[in-house]
Write a protein that holds these residues in place. Structure first.
Motif, short mmCIF file in Angstrom:
data_model
loop_
_atom_site.label_atom_id
_atom_site.label_comp_id
_atom_site.label_asym_id
_atom_site.label_seq_id
_atom_site.Cartn_x
_atom_site.Cartn_y
_atom_site.Cartn_z
N ALA A 18 0.85 -1.19 0.00
CA ALA A 18 0.00 0.00 0.00
C ALA A 18 0.89 1.24 0.00
CB ALA A 18 -0.92 0.00 1.22
N ILE A 19 0.62 2.16 -0.93
CA ILE A 19 1.49 3.32 -1.15
C ILE A 19 0.67 4.59 -1.05
CG2 ILE A 19 3.23 4.32 -2.68
CD1 ILE A 19 2.90 1.64 -4.35
N LEU A 20 1.09 5.52 -0.22
CA LEU A 20 0.44 6.83 -0.10
C LEU A 20 1.10 7.80 -1.06
CD1 LEU A 20 -1.75 8.26 1.68
CD2 LEU A 20 0.15 9.06 3.10
N ASP A 21 0.30 8.56 -1.82
CA ASP A 21 0.90 9.50 -2.77
C ASP A 21 1.42 10.73 -2.04
OD1 ASP A 21 -1.06 12.04 -4.14
OD2 ASP A 21 -1.62 10.95 -2.35
N PRO A 22 2.23 11.59 -2.70
CA PRO A 22 2.84 12.73 -2.01
C PRO A 22 1.85 13.73 -1.42
CG PRO A 22 3.98 12.30 -4.07
CD PRO A 22 2.76 11.44 -4.07
N THR A 23 0.63 13.80 -1.96
CA THR A 23 -0.36 14.75 -1.43
C THR A 23 -1.15 14.19 -0.26
OG1 THR A 23 -2.20 14.05 -2.86
CG2 THR A 23 -0.63 15.63 -3.79
N ALA A 25 -3.60 12.19 -0.65
CA ALA A 25 -4.99 12.11 -1.09
C ALA A 25 -5.34 10.79 -1.76
CB ALA A 25 -5.31 13.26 -2.04
N PHE A 26 -4.33 9.94 -2.01
CA PHE A 26 -4.58 8.68 -2.72
C PHE A 26 -3.77 7.55 -2.09
CE2 PHE A 26 -5.37 12.03 -5.77
CZ PHE A 26 -6.55 11.64 -6.39
N ILE A 27 -4.36 6.36 -2.11
CA ILE A 27 -3.65 5.14 -1.75
C ILE A 27 -3.62 4.24 -2.98
CG2 ILE A 27 -3.80 2.97 -0.45
CD1 ILE A 27 -4.72 4.50 1.94
N LEU A 28 -2.43 3.73 -3.31
CA LEU A 28 -2.26 2.81 -4.43
C LEU A 28 -1.88 1.43 -3.88
CD1 LEU A 28 -2.13 5.61 -5.83
CD2 LEU A 28 -0.49 4.62 -7.41
N VAL A 29 -2.45 0.40 -4.48
CA VAL A 29 -2.22 -0.96 -4.01
C VAL A 29 -1.82 -1.85 -5.19
CG1 VAL A 29 -3.20 -2.96 -2.83
CG2 VAL A 29 -3.91 -0.67 -2.18
N PRO A 30 -0.54 -2.20 -5.34
CA PRO A 30 -0.15 -3.16 -6.37
C PRO A 30 -0.82 -4.52 -6.12
CG PRO A 30 1.77 -1.98 -5.54
CD PRO A 30 0.64 -1.67 -4.61
N ASP A 31 -1.53 -4.99 -7.13
CA ASP A 31 -2.23 -6.28 -7.04
C ASP A 31 -1.55 -7.25 -7.99
OD1 ASP A 31 -3.98 -8.44 -7.22
OD2 ASP A 31 -5.77 -7.20 -7.02
N LEU A 32 -0.71 -8.11 -7.42
CA LEU A 32 0.08 -9.06 -8.21
C LEU A 32 -0.82 -10.03 -8.97
CD1 LEU A 32 3.27 -10.83 -6.93
CD2 LEU A 32 1.47 -12.19 -7.97
N GLY A 33 -1.95 -10.38 -8.39
CA GLY A 33 -2.83 -11.33 -9.03
C GLY A 33 -3.56 -10.76 -10.23
N ALA A 34 -3.97 -9.51 -10.13
CA ALA A 34 -4.82 -8.90 -11.16
C ALA A 34 -4.06 -8.11 -12.20
CB ALA A 34 -5.86 -8.00 -10.49
N VAL A 37 -2.29 -1.88 -10.56
CA VAL A 37 -2.13 -1.10 -9.33
C VAL A 37 -3.48 -0.44 -9.10
CG1 VAL A 37 -1.05 0.87 -8.23
CG2 VAL A 37 0.34 -0.72 -9.54
N ARG A 38 -4.15 -0.85 -8.06
CA ARG A 38 -5.48 -0.31 -7.75
C ARG A 38 -5.32 1.06 -7.09
NH1 ARG A 38 -9.11 -4.46 -8.65
NH2 ARG A 38 -8.24 -6.57 -8.58
N VAL A 39 -6.19 1.99 -7.45
CA VAL A 39 -6.08 3.39 -7.02
C VAL A 39 -7.33 3.77 -6.24
CG1 VAL A 39 -5.76 5.77 -7.76
CG2 VAL A 39 -4.71 3.89 -9.08
N PHE A 40 -7.14 4.36 -5.06
CA PHE A 40 -8.26 4.79 -4.23
C PHE A 40 -8.04 6.24 -3.79
CE2 PHE A 40 -7.71 0.25 -3.68
CZ PHE A 40 -8.99 -0.25 -3.87
N SER A 50 -12.60 5.85 -2.16
CA SER A 50 -13.41 5.69 -3.37
C SER A 50 -12.50 5.14 -4.46
CB SER A 50 -14.00 7.03 -3.81
OG SER A 50 -14.85 7.56 -2.81
N ALA A 51 -12.97 4.12 -5.16
CA ALA A 51 -12.15 3.50 -6.20
C ALA A 51 -12.05 4.41 -7.42
CB ALA A 51 -12.74 2.16 -6.60
N CYS A 52 -10.83 4.57 -7.93
CA CYS A 52 -10.54 5.25 -9.19
C CYS A 52 -10.12 4.20 -10.22
CB CYS A 52 -9.40 6.26 -9.00
SG CYS A 52 -9.88 7.77 -8.12
N PRO A 53 -10.04 4.57 -11.50
CA PRO A 53 -9.55 3.61 -12.49
C PRO A 53 -8.15 3.11 -12.12
CG PRO A 53 -10.59 5.46 -13.59
CD PRO A 53 -10.53 5.82 -12.13
#
Length: 242
Positions: A18-23, A25-34, A37-40, A50-53
């Motif tokens: 789980a990665i927090l962006d510099p602002t 305002a977003f959490i990114l989650v690398p999904d090895l299975g899918a 990188v899922r973006v919230f 909230s899910a983003c593309p």
């Protein structure tokens, strides 16, 4: 996932980081299975997500770890960029993306580089990148199962430039087998490498000016040795307490 991925490890979603962006305002989650990188987006008042593309990868890539980089404010930098760097376990690649903040409240990504972080751009059969960290003008990726310094595995060093591009530099010993995790101390003078299968923590010198890794300072065994075929055994994670 509506269907399994193309590789055996991709039978189900596998969020790995789980990665927090510099602002903030977003959490990114690398999904090895899918292969995503899922973006919230984070609601700054409630903390709800909230899910983003998602950021999509080539099938079979298996993104595992990542980090953001943004240059420090400077009167010379008129339009400082924000970069996302990731390593993919199954495909073996290091990828760089230019990040844009959209009026829709989500993120856009433009790939700027893709390389294999290993000499001659070729990983040995069965070798995989694992964790990714940055300190100063250097990026570091742990490389498992390569036996680059037999019987030990490796850490790859990449040079980082002010425009956000990177270049492979060299590999150095992980002083153990299957380096799953590693951390750099606050001063940037030491790297602690957690070697999962050999179940040791190796402390290695780091030159804070050049970013190069040096000699082994100490090594301590923790618990019981693991099994290379079983990721639930051996040493899993370490931190500096400073």
């Amino acid at each position: 996932m509506s269907l399994p991925g193309i590789k055996p490890q991709q039978y189900a979603p596998h969020p790995h980081h789980a990665i927090l962006d510099p602002t903030g305002a977003f959490i990114l989650v690398p999904d090895l299975g899918a292969d995503q990188v899922r973006v919230f987006a984070i609601d700054q008042y409630s903390g709800r997500l909230s899910a983003c593309p998602s950021l999509n990868y080539t099938a079979g890539s298996g993104p595992r770890h990542g980090l953001f980089w943004k240059p420090k404010p400077s009167h010379l930098a008129h339009d400082p960029v924000t970069m996302l760097y990731t390593v993919s376990e199954l495909g073996g690649n290091f990828n760089a993306f230019l990040v844009s903040y959209l009026s829709s409240g989500c993120l856009a990504f433009q790939e700027t580089q893709s390389l294999v972080p290993y000499p001659d751009g070729q990983l040995p059969a069965g070798a995989t990148p694992a964790e990714l960290h940055m300190a100063g003008a250097s990026l570091y990726a742990s490389i498992r199962f390569d036996q680059g310094f037999a019987p030990n595995d490796s850490l790859a060093i990449l040079d980082h430039f002010p425009n956000g591009t990177v270049r492979f530099s060299q590999i150095t010993s992980s002083y153990g087998t299957v380096p799953r995790t590693f951390v750099i101390n606050k001063k940037g003078t030491l790297v602690a490498i957690g070697d999962q299968t050999s179940s040791n923590v190796a402390i290695v010198k780091r030159d804070p000016e050049s970013g190069k890794l040096g000699s082994l300072v100490a090594s301590v065994f923790v618990g019981e040795p693991g099994q290379a075929s079983n990721s639930s055994t051996g040493l899993s994670s370490i931190i500096w307490e400073e």
